[in-house]
Design an enzyme around this catalytic site. Sequence first.
Site, PDB file in Angstrom:
ATOM      1  N   GLN A  16     -34.979 -75.933  24.002  1.00 47.13           N
ATOM      2  CA  GLN A  16     -35.399 -77.200  24.589  1.00 47.13           C
ATOM      3  C   GLN A  16     -34.855 -77.299  26.019  1.00 47.13           C
ATOM      4  OE1 GLN A  16     -37.419 -79.519  22.913  1.00 47.13           O
ATOM      5  NE2 GLN A  16     -37.533 -80.505  24.904  1.00 47.13           N
TER       6      GLN A  16
ATOM      7  N   LYS B   3     -40.495 -82.403  16.689  1.00 52.99           N
ATOM      8  CA  LYS B   3     -40.917 -81.040  16.360  1.00 52.99           C
ATOM      9  C   LYS B   3     -40.513 -80.678  14.926  1.00 52.99           C
ATOM     10  CE  LYS B   3     -40.921 -79.693  21.202  1.00 52.99           C
ATOM     11  NZ  LYS B   3     -40.165 -79.172  22.357  1.00 52.99           N
TER      12      LYS B   3
ATOM     13  N   ASP C  25     -42.978 -70.606  23.528  1.00 57.54           N
ATOM     14  CA  ASP C  25     -43.244 -71.424  24.713  1.00 57.54           C
ATOM     15  C   ASP C  25     -44.020 -70.643  25.776  1.00 57.54           C
ATOM     16  OD1 ASP C  25     -42.757 -74.090  24.750  1.00 57.54           O
ATOM     17  OD2 ASP C  25     -40.643 -73.944  25.291  1.00 57.54           O
TER      18      ASP C  25
END
Lengths: 299, 299
Positions: free
Chosen positions: B100, B56, B123
């Site tokens: 994460q 990422k 997200d």
Amino acid sequence: MSRKDKIIDGKKIASEIQEELYSEIQVLKTVSPKKPGLAVILVGNRKDSQAYVRMKKKMARKLGIVDFEKNLPENISQEELLQVVTEYNNNPEVNGILVQLPLPKHIDEETILNAISPEKDVDGFSPINMGNLCMKGRDPLFVPCTPKGCIELIKRSGVNISGKKAVIVGRSNIVGLPISFLLLHENATITVCHSRTKDIAKEVKDADIVIAALGAPEFVKGDWIKKGAVIIDVGINAVPDKTKKRGYRLVGDVDFEGCLKNASKITPVPGGVGPQTIIQLMKSTVEGFKRQNGIKKLL
Amino acid sequence: MSRKDKIIDGKKIASEIQEELYSEIQVLKTVSPKKPGLAVILVGNRKDSQAYVRMKKKMARKLGIVDFEKNLPENISQEELLQVVTEYNNNPEVNGILVQLPLPKHIDEETILNAISPEKDVDGFSPINMGNLCMKGRDPLFVPCTPKGCIELIKRSGVNISGKKAVIVGRSNIVGLPISFLLLHENATITVCHSRTKDIAKEVKDADIVIAALGAPEFVKGDWIKKGAVIIDVGINAVPDKTKKRGYRLVGDVDFEGCLKNASKITPVPGGVGPQTIIQLMKSTVEGFKRQNGIKKLL
């Protein structure tokens, strides 16, 4: 199986829940001087909405729930309506707020529903409650009343949902979608059909549980029903009928007589899902009352 | 249809999106002195999570997105982690925050995800974003990256979703459920299968679009696939393989060679869905940047 054994008596189940709730409210009186309060906001003069609000009010009074009612004129501005919602949000005597839908066209439904405090959103339509409803393992503060009632009807009829194939016809935010989430959480395999589905009949033929919630009179036909299927008919449609004094009769989204043959359980219209919507609203109001007053589950 | 024509080149599609996004960022530079910023929070030392975060970060740098990275020790307290989230919530240079997953067991995932400001929840896992995602006609601020990428893969492969039967195997909050919502909004008829589904093979046999997202290596078999079906394989599983130097190989949730025969389109693993997750995250970060800075859609 006799005809009588197949028909889910929605009125009877609702009155069982009503008795349970009444008993709970009696116990609540012994631990709190306060009473559960429900605010119902009605905008305009729609006959059906007025009838629903009347029924809700009547049931609240029966149970000892204080009803705060606001009948607002059709031409109320969105700003003024928002103000009413805010007042109820801030009123500690109001534990649940319900805005009767549909609203007049000049008012944005989403804006109004989002303004209701999630803590008092007894209809469960605010995004945060819907988000916690759709996800696995989360606890929405409130579950939409009609979907919650459908699950209650299925369970109280002795039907086990886990592992069953459930086909939901209709994908509305207020019925079809939330029922799908609840059935999925109960471990059903779900199929959601709608106006763009190529062959709804084929999908329904595979269902152990059929939820009809599309708003089309007698849409689901008898020869679509698998032997032994359970049918929950959420629809309520007025169709012209000259033999009736009022000129119409009420039918569901399911061809009742046709579907009765193969079904093991089926809800009638009226007297099936309808009474659930109201009693589940009362139940949610009492849940809100307990949560807002820090009263743990008593019964 | 040749083998090559059937295989969806996920890397190629991701790099097309990367180029589009790069161009957009160049245009953004001409209208704002600020740069999009993404904060990635990694807790602990999981090798797979470290690898994802590395990828990422690398992609962010390539695109000119500022990466704020926090590598926190495995034994960090929930309170301290919440503080890190709050700092990023308040930092105007951060437009997107990603924690994460999975988190260590002593930390409540839901509490952490709910602490991320919905405005920066790239997200899309916060209840308010999920609620607006699951409902029809609402606009979530962010759509979960992997599900969004799956839809992009289907569409960029020239497949029309409307009216198709989509069968989703897996009902996780982060993949299976949000993909189901997106497919439903695209007018697919959806079926959601899971561990309690009686006959997953039978459900899949009926699918025009198969989404495999259950996390079981090569679970979906070739003889389940209807002629012409489109298969999106979200799984990524390491299976022991002595012929490989590292001792394992990566496979999806689909038996690729078996399923390729009847499929009209299929994503490989690796190189299918994987690259989408990262590029969609970048895209969402840029969307957040534009929204937070009042910059209208430019391209």
